[in-house]
Design an enzyme around this catalytic site. Structure first.
Site, PDB file in Angstrom:
ATOM      1  N   GLU A 106      15.595 -47.599 -84.841  1.00  0.00           N
ATOM      2  CA  GLU A 106      16.534 -47.150 -85.881  1.00  0.00           C
ATOM      3  C   GLU A 106      16.263 -45.672 -86.074  1.00  0.00           C
ATOM      4  O   GLU A 106      15.150 -45.283 -86.430  1.00  0.00           O
ATOM      5  CB  GLU A 106      16.289 -47.980 -87.138  1.00  0.00           C
ATOM      6  CG  GLU A 106      17.369 -47.828 -88.161  1.00  0.00           C
ATOM      7  CD  GLU A 106      16.858 -47.172 -89.396  1.00  0.00           C
ATOM      8  OE1 GLU A 106      16.971 -45.930 -89.472  1.00  0.00           O
ATOM      9  OE2 GLU A 106      16.312 -47.883 -90.249  1.00  0.00           O
ATOM     10  N   CYS A 141      17.193 -43.029 -94.421  1.00  0.00           N
ATOM     11  CA  CYS A 141      18.087 -43.118 -93.256  1.00  0.00           C
ATOM     12  C   CYS A 141      19.524 -43.326 -93.689  1.00  0.00           C
ATOM     13  O   CYS A 141      20.441 -43.104 -92.909  1.00  0.00           O
ATOM     14  CB  CYS A 141      17.628 -44.236 -92.330  1.00  0.00           C
ATOM     15  SG  CYS A 141      17.179 -45.724 -93.183  1.00  0.00           S
TER      16      CYS A 141
END
Ligand code: NAP
Length: 528
Positions: free
Chosen positions: A265, A302
């Site tokens: 990720e 994120c």
């Protein structure tokens, strides 16, 4: 709980001969005791050998046994909240209260994934019984389900010292799926990593699980991570961090003699499209929400909203002016590490030099690890012409993209790279007409947010935290959050014409695990 500063290789300690490093306190701009010793290649091999030996034991554990273990880890984390949070706040500058709540948000998924393991839905058990008299050929009996992949290596993330680190979502989902785990501790919070690792090891022992169930390796460089990734006994990798790091790992895994999956990720700009009707109805609310989302954790999430797309108008310009006023008045925060601060300063300085880009908010940054908002604006044409403007700047920086009209807004949406999230803010009267924009965004992101903000990721059965490249390395086919996270650590196996006693219990006629199974096209929990 005393820190020893050496890796855990199964139940033993790592080599005392590796390179030494210390944790760093970003608030005080000073190193923190004790010394940590990097693992060696011998430790890597031993951890992988132990994990491979433990893998068949883990594969044979029932879902209930995995659930018991995960609940025990969760309970231990919560019991030790005070000591864990104190060390984490020192090593990361994340406020104590957020560290405490993050521990709760780590225990939750451990329990949720344990329940998922026990319920067994994720195994996707399917049975098609034989039709011996089928013409022209008899139909065999086919039974299939997910089986654990084997040893998984997890790279802890710097920005979630609990929720995406040693006992975080990757580790919890891998255990739930029946895989032993080797964690490469993030060097930004080694003390926190060791404290959590001790608790996992205690749970392993209390549950009578094998030695190779869990190892924790320290290293201040990339050597140990690379060696783990390349070890032939390692079968999959979970990673949260930079595009550079995730891509390097994915490329190295693909170049192995036996390529293995890397679930990385990585970077995400999380575009927010704000339509004129939304501004007409609630500009102040959207401004406050966007400011809060963008500043959360000094922008080090994120899901930070890094791209704000607007149609130019007087109300939209007023909206941005009010927002930049708030941004400029926002106090400097402390970033997680000097390296992340350096990347932030370099990224914002480089963007300042880009043609057609203007700084619209610039806070002052005085402390060594300090960061204040740096926001930019550009127009849609310039945005589409310059690829660097599509890149994430990790920290409190976003780019406002001005569009002429709705058509240009859709052009910007089509031009976007993959993101974890995409957000649409729309007014009541314009909502129904946005199907085209939503369809474009659905091809770009793993989670679409309507009239909200992208930060805040609930861990649930329905959550998706993934997206097309570059937000993840697997094209967005998986999620690292939510119970579907378990699927990453399994592979499908079909048993053809097997005798009952050789089948895994989940596929036996009596359904001793009480699983929901697809039997001859019907979902059922009934025995056959
Ligand atoms: P990182 O540099 O990607 O490092 C993450 C972990 O991967 C660390 O343990 C690192 O080891 C290891 N690693 C990195 N490159 C590697 C390679 N080529 N081979 C083997 N291991 C490797 O992330 P970070 O240190 O947390 O922060 C740096 C940048 O990452 C930030 O500025 C930000 O852009 C991004 N980031 C993104 C997210 C997100 O949520 N997507 C989260 C955090 C950070 P070493 O540290 O020992 O090198």
């Amino acid at each position: 709980m005393k820190l020893d500063g050496v890796s855990f290789v199964g139940f033993g300690s790592g080599s005392p001969n590796g390179a030494a490093f210390r944790a760093f306190d970003p608030t005080l701009n000073a190193t923190v005791e004790p010394v940590f010793i990097s693992a060696t290649l011998v430790d890597v091999d031993r951890a992988a050998q132990l994990a491979a030996a433990a893998a068949p034991v883990w594969a044979a554990l029932s879902g209930a046994e995995r659930n018991r273990f995960l609940r025990l880890v969760a309970d231990k984390l919560v019991q030790h909240t005070a000591v864990l949070a104190a060390r984490a706040t020192q090593e990361t500058a994340i406020p104590l209260a957020r560290c405490e709540s993050e521990i709760g948000r780590t225990a939750g998924p451990l329990r949720l994934y344990g329940e998922a393991a026990e319920r067994g839905d994720w195994l996707d058990a399917r049975i098609e019984t034989a039709i011996p008299d089928r013409k022209p050929l008899p139909k065999p009996d086919h039974r299939s389900l997910m089986r654990p992949l084997g040893p998984v290596v997890v790279f802890g993330a710097s920005n979630f010292p609990f929720a995406y680190s040693v006992a975080g979502g990757d580790t919890a989902s891998a255990f739930a799926a029946g895989c032993p785990v080797i964690v490469k501790a993030h060097p930004a919070h080694p003390g926190t990593s060791e404290l959590v690792g001790v608790l996992i090891l205690q749970a392993v022992k209390e549950c009578g699980l094998p030695e190779g169930s869990f190892s924790l390796l320290f290293d201040a460089s990339i050597e140990i991570g690379q060696a783990l990734l390349k070890h032939p006994l390692v079968k999959a990798v979970g990673f949260t961090g930079s595009l550079h790091g995730g891509r390097a790992l994915a490329d190295a895994a693909a170049a192995r003699p036996e390529p293995i999956p890397v679930y990385a990720e990585m970077g995400s700009v999380n575009p927010v499209f704000i339509l004129p009707g939304a501004l007409a109805e609630r500009a102040a609310v959207i401004g406050d929400g966007l400011h809060a989302a963008a500043m959360l954790g000094v922008g080090q999430f994120c899901t930070n909203p890094g791209l704000i797309v607007l149609q130019r108008s007087v109300p939209a310009e007023d909206f941005v002016r009010a927002l930049t006023g708030k941004l400029t008045a926002t106090a400097e925060g402390t970033m997680l590490t000097p390296g992340i601060r350096k990347n932030f300063a370099a990224g914002t300085a480089a963007r300042t030099q880009q043609p057609g880009v203007k700084v619209i908010a610039q806070g002052s940054m005085a402390a060594a690890c300090g960061a204040a908002p740096v926001w930019f604006e550009t127009d849609a044409v310039n945005f589409q012409r310059n690829h660097t403007l599509s890149e994430e700047i990790f920290g409190p920086s976003s780019l406002v993209v001005w569009c002429k009209d709705a058509v240009e807004m859709r052009d910007v949406a089509r031009h976007l790279e993959g993101s974890l999230t995409a957000t649409l803010q729309a007014g009541k009267d314009e909502t129904a007409q946005q199907g085209g924009l939503v369809a474009i965004l659905a091809a770009k992101a793993g989670r679409l947010v309507f009239n909200g903000f992208p930060t805040g990721v609930d861990v649930s059965h329905a959550m998706v935290h993934g997206g097309p490249y570059p937000s993840t390395s697997d094209g967005g086919r998986s999620t690292s959050v939510g119970t579907r996270a378990l699927n990453r650590w399994g592979r499908l196996v079909c048993y053809q014409n097997f005798s009952e006693e050789l089948l895994p219990p989940e596929l036996q006629n009596a359904n001793p695990c009480g699983l929901r199974r697809l039997v001859n096209g019907q979902w059922t929990i009934a025995a056959m």
